[in-house]
Scaffold this motif. Structure first.
Motif, PDB file in Angstrom:
ATOM      1  N   LYS A 146      -2.247  -7.437  -3.277  1.00 23.25           N
ATOM      2  CA  LYS A 146      -1.992  -7.842  -1.906  1.00 23.25           C
ATOM      3  C   LYS A 146      -3.311  -7.845  -1.131  1.00 23.25           C
ATOM      4  O   LYS A 146      -4.235  -7.162  -1.579  1.00 23.25           O
ATOM      5  CB  LYS A 146      -0.974  -6.921  -1.256  1.00 23.25           C
ATOM      6  N   TYR A 162       3.200   0.622  -4.495  1.00 24.28           N
ATOM      7  CA  TYR A 162       4.308   1.533  -4.237  1.00 24.28           C
ATOM      8  C   TYR A 162       5.305   1.551  -5.393  1.00 24.28           C
ATOM      9  O   TYR A 162       5.960   2.551  -5.637  1.00 24.28           O
ATOM     10  CB  TYR A 162       4.989   1.200  -2.903  1.00 24.28           C
ATOM     11  N   LYS A 185       4.670   4.251  -8.010  1.00 27.77           N
ATOM     12  CA  LYS A 185       4.769   5.684  -7.698  1.00 27.77           C
ATOM     13  C   LYS A 185       5.944   6.302  -8.469  1.00 27.77           C
ATOM     14  O   LYS A 185       7.007   5.701  -8.587  1.00 27.77           O
ATOM     15  CB  LYS A 185       4.948   5.884  -6.187  1.00 27.77           C
ATOM     16  N   GLU A 239       1.091   7.849   7.828  1.00 31.01           N
ATOM     17  CA  GLU A 239      -0.256   8.182   7.346  1.00 31.01           C
ATOM     18  C   GLU A 239      -1.006   8.903   8.450  1.00 31.01           C
ATOM     19  O   GLU A 239      -0.769   8.648   9.636  1.00 31.01           O
ATOM     20  CB  GLU A 239      -1.011   6.903   6.992  1.00 31.01           C
ATOM     21  N   ARG A 242     -11.830  -0.396   7.555  1.00 32.39           N
ATOM     22  CA  ARG A 242     -11.144  -1.635   7.167  1.00 32.39           C
ATOM     23  C   ARG A 242     -10.707  -2.459   8.376  1.00 32.39           C
ATOM     24  O   ARG A 242      -9.821  -3.308   8.276  1.00 32.39           O
ATOM     25  CB  ARG A 242      -9.918  -1.302   6.328  1.00 32.39           C
ATOM     26  N   TYR A 267     -10.261  -6.393   8.220  1.00 32.26           N
ATOM     27  CA  TYR A 267      -9.046  -6.842   7.531  1.00 32.26           C
ATOM     28  C   TYR A 267      -7.817  -6.465   8.337  1.00 32.26           C
ATOM     29  O   TYR A 267      -6.939  -7.283   8.611  1.00 32.26           O
ATOM     30  CB  TYR A 267      -8.959  -6.209   6.122  1.00 32.26           C
ATOM     31  N   ASP A 278       0.653  -5.429   6.573  1.00 34.73           N
ATOM     32  CA  ASP A 278      -0.030  -4.519   5.651  1.00 34.73           C
ATOM     33  C   ASP A 278       0.951  -3.624   4.891  1.00 34.73           C
ATOM     34  O   ASP A 278       0.710  -3.282   3.740  1.00 34.73           O
ATOM     35  CB  ASP A 278      -1.018  -3.653   6.455  1.00 34.73           C
ATOM     36  N   MET A 279       2.031  -3.247   5.526  1.00 35.37           N
ATOM     37  CA  MET A 279       2.926  -2.248   4.920  1.00 35.37           C
ATOM     38  C   MET A 279       4.384  -2.701   4.811  1.00 35.37           C
ATOM     39  O   MET A 279       5.016  -2.507   3.788  1.00 35.37           O
ATOM     40  CB  MET A 279       2.901  -0.944   5.746  1.00 35.37           C
ATOM     41  N   HIS A 329       5.266  -2.911   0.903  1.00 37.40           N
ATOM     42  CA  HIS A 329       5.673  -1.587   0.436  1.00 37.40           C
ATOM     43  C   HIS A 329       7.077  -1.172   0.942  1.00 37.40           C
ATOM     44  O   HIS A 329       7.927  -0.759   0.166  1.00 37.40           O
ATOM     45  CB  HIS A 329       4.668  -0.519   0.854  1.00 37.40           C
ATOM     46  N   LYS A 363      -0.313   4.444  11.249  1.00 43.47           N
ATOM     47  CA  LYS A 363      -1.531   5.201  10.986  1.00 43.47           C
ATOM     48  C   LYS A 363      -1.684   6.280  12.059  1.00 43.47           C
ATOM     49  O   LYS A 363      -1.129   6.175  13.137  1.00 43.47           O
ATOM     50  CB  LYS A 363      -2.749   4.268  11.058  1.00 43.47           C
ATOM     51  N   ARG A 418       0.886  13.023   6.507  1.00 45.29           N
ATOM     52  CA  ARG A 418       1.011  11.981   5.489  1.00 45.29           C
ATOM     53  C   ARG A 418       2.325  12.236   4.769  1.00 45.29           C
ATOM     54  O   ARG A 418       2.500  13.282   4.142  1.00 45.29           O
ATOM     55  CB  ARG A 418      -0.151  12.053   4.512  1.00 45.29           C
ATOM     56  N   GLN A 461       5.714  11.052  -1.343  1.00 42.51           N
ATOM     57  CA  GLN A 461       4.448  11.767  -1.285  1.00 42.51           C
ATOM     58  C   GLN A 461       4.332  12.506   0.013  1.00 42.51           C
ATOM     59  O   GLN A 461       4.896  12.031   1.004  1.00 42.51           O
ATOM     60  CB  GLN A 461       3.270  10.807  -1.434  1.00 42.51           C
TER      61      GLN A 461
HETATM   62  C1  BG6 Z   1      -2.237  -0.098   1.280  1.00 42.61           C
HETATM   63  C2  BG6 Z   1      -2.497  -0.465   2.695  1.00 42.61           C
HETATM   64  O1  BG6 Z   1      -1.564  -1.139   0.623  1.00 42.61           O
HETATM   65  O2  BG6 Z   1      -1.457   1.083   1.212  1.00 42.61           O
HETATM   66  C3  BG6 Z   1      -3.196   0.678   3.413  1.00 42.61           C
HETATM   67  O3  BG6 Z   1      -3.306  -1.629   2.760  1.00 42.61           O
HETATM   68  C4  BG6 Z   1      -2.416   1.956   3.247  1.00 42.61           C
HETATM   69  O4  BG6 Z   1      -3.368   0.365   4.799  1.00 42.61           O
HETATM   70  C5  BG6 Z   1      -2.080   2.216   1.794  1.00 42.61           C
HETATM   71  O5  BG6 Z   1      -3.208   3.012   3.759  1.00 42.61           O
HETATM   72  C6  BG6 Z   1      -1.151   3.395   1.637  1.00 42.61           C
HETATM   73  O6  BG6 Z   1      -1.015   3.718   0.276  1.00 42.61           O
HETATM   74  P1  BG6 Z   1      -0.685   5.196  -0.190  1.00 42.61           P
HETATM   75  O7  BG6 Z   1      -0.490   5.069  -1.659  1.00 42.61           O
HETATM   76  O8  BG6 Z   1      -1.849   6.032   0.197  1.00 42.61           O
HETATM   77  O9  BG6 Z   1       0.566   5.578   0.537  1.00 42.61           O
END
Ligand code: BG6
Length: 482
Positions: free
Chosen positions: A144, A175, A178, A212, A219, A222, A231-232, A236, A331, A336, A368
């Motif tokens: 992605k 994702y 995982k 997060e 970044r 982007y 992005d998410m 995901h 974010k 997290r 997580q």
């Molecule tokens: C990425 C996003 O695909 O996944 C990021 O671009 C994000 O912005 C990340 O921080 C999160 O992944 P994980 O595995 O740390 O939850």
């Protein structure tokens, strides 16, 4: 079980993803005995480096990003012996002959990781064919962002389809790699206990939170063009939603699973404007480190891109009609934590009277940290105080339940091994990605047309206040992020 010997060429081999994830992951699989010593990893990028220089870079990256432990560092040199490098021009002829020479051995799995800007996918695919390096069984891996809307995703799919069959294309959504995500399928379809209750009749609502603590960091360029939705959510969270909501596939095979996921995406309702909240984090001065605000981080004081989003949607099918799905991600939140929560309905009638309290079973699937699954069960409060009810967790924290034998495998290493094995179950099919954009696009157009600006939220909190309002109005609340 070791995979077959392979050549894995990483285009973009000096990039961030290769250094953080791909190389350390491959090293761990090497140490686990899964990657055969005859396998070859070839970094390919523009930078002028020789094999030794790249091995040096790989070694640093593996040490820095957690590939080495006291137990395996003596294997690093043997691993580096499998690593090569070619300086290559994706748009010209430089380096291709050398790459062809390196990968000329036959009867091996050939995989090409396109860890580069999607603008280069077509050029790389064309050159792989021109130089005779792409056969009917070669695999390509793409990352992605897979497009930024339906039109661009369709273009990308068409570009790849011009050179490769769908069964050769591995679109990564990490994702899906995982551990708990796969466990979610095991729990749903390996137990009799849950599936009969897995529908609108028994489930009050479902929440998916991916929180997060990090900001956009370096970044910004982007991220400001993407935002949390692209992005998410589009990838995901959508994948998690599919796995939690899909019908049982007939078999655990790639197309059976992906057909069911696709049906979920296609049954998703549009998101109403008042069911959608977006936010941007503010600066945080709570410790010595200066944490800039979102707008400072992306260097645009007028940015309208969201770093947080919360929304409510429904799935219009027999199983789920009437059960809301609440999604949020952001974010700079308080912790997290990625968690899917299935909140069951109350019992239809309490035989214990109002004083005993009304309770709901809550199944939480934690991706997580502290991967595991917890089921809240209502029991009697111990002691002589009469029939009072309390909730206790039936805890299946994997590290505890499975003990030291349970090996932690990072999402990327699992997925790369699946590429070599030729198993596409945990990869997105082209039509899935397009369907996800078809749902996402009107939501984004909607807020753009309405000229909405994301609301500020304090760093270290759980997003905008109106995201809590979204729940409160429905008589519900978000599960605490922890
Ligand atoms: C990425 C996003 O695909 O996944 C990021 O671009 C994000 O912005 C990340 O921080 C999160 O992944 P994980 O595995 O740390 O939850």
């Amino acid at each position: 079980i070791p995979v077959d010997p392979f050549d894995l060429v990483i285009f973009g081999g000096t990039g961030d993803l290769a250094r953080r994830k791909i190389l350390p992951g491959l090293f761990r699989r090497f140490c686990a005995g899964q990657m055969p010593p005859s396998a070859r990893i070839v970094g390919a990028a523009r930078t002028e480096l020789d094999h030794a220089g790249y091995r040096e870079m790989a070694s640093e990256a593996i040490k820095e990003f957690g590939g080495t432990t006291a137990a395996n560092s003596d294997k690093l040199n043997a691993f580096l012996d499998t690593v090569y490098y070619v300086a290559i021009d994706a748009l010209g002829d430089d380096g291709w002959e050398e790459l062809q020479e390196l990968c000329k051995e036959k009867n091996r799995v050939e995989a090409y990781y396109f860890s580069v800007t999607p603008a280069l996918f077509g050029d790389l695919a064309e050159r792989l064919h021109y130089w005779g390096m792409a056969g009917p069984d070669s695999r390509i891996v793409v990352e992605k962002p897979f497009g930024r809307n339906l039109a661009t995703a369709k273009n990308l799919n068409a570009t790849l389809a011009a050179h490769f069959d769908e069964h050769q294309i591995y679109r990564i959504d990490h994702y899906l790699g995982k551990e708990t995500v796969q466990n979610l399928m095991a729990v749903r379809f390996g137990n009799m206990l849950f599936e009969p209750l897995w529908n609108a009749q028994y489930v009050d609502h479902i929440q998916i939170t991916v929180a997060e603590t990090v900001g956009v960091g370096g970044r910004g360029e982007y991220y400001d063009k993407a935002g949390a939705m692209r992005d998410m959510v589009q990838n995901h969270l959508m994948q998690l939603l599919c796995l939690i909501a899909m019908e049982p596939p007939a078999r655990f095979d790639p197309d059976a699973v992906r057909d069911e996921k696709l049906k979920v995406i296609r049954a998703l309702d549009p998101v109403l404007p008042h069911h959608l909240m977006r936010g941007q984090y503010e600066a945080d001065h709570s410790d010595e480190k200066a944490h800039p605000s979102y707008r400072e981080a992306v260097e645009d004081p007028r940015s309208k891109t969201e770093s947080f989003i919360a929304l409510k949607t429904h799935i219009s099918n027999w199983r789920w009609a009437g059960t809301p799905f609440y999604l949020r991600t952001g974010k700079r939140m308080s912790a997290r934590s990625s968690e899917i929560t299935v909140v069951f309905k109350e019992t239809p009638h309490s035989i214990f009277g109002e004083d005993a309290g009304r309770h709901r079973n809550v199944l939480s699937i934690r991706l997580q940290p502290n991967e595991g699954i917890t089921l809240g069960v209502t029991i009697k409060e111990p002691g002589p105080g009469g029939m009072r009810l309390i909730d206790v967790p039936l805890d299946m924290t994997f590290a505890e339940a499975l003990g030291a034998d349970s090996e932690h495998v990072d999402a990327y290493e699992r997925l790369i091994m699946d590429v070599i094995r030729g198993n596409q179950t945990l990869f997105m099919r082209g039509d899935e990605v397009e369907a996800a954009w078809a749902w996402t696009d009107p939501i984004i157009h909607g807020w753009e047309e309405r000229g909405e600006v994301p609301k500020p939220y304090e760093s270290g909190t759980d997003g905008t206040t109106d995201s809590h309002e979204l729940m409160r109005r429905d008589g519900r609340k978000w599960r605490e992020v922890s």
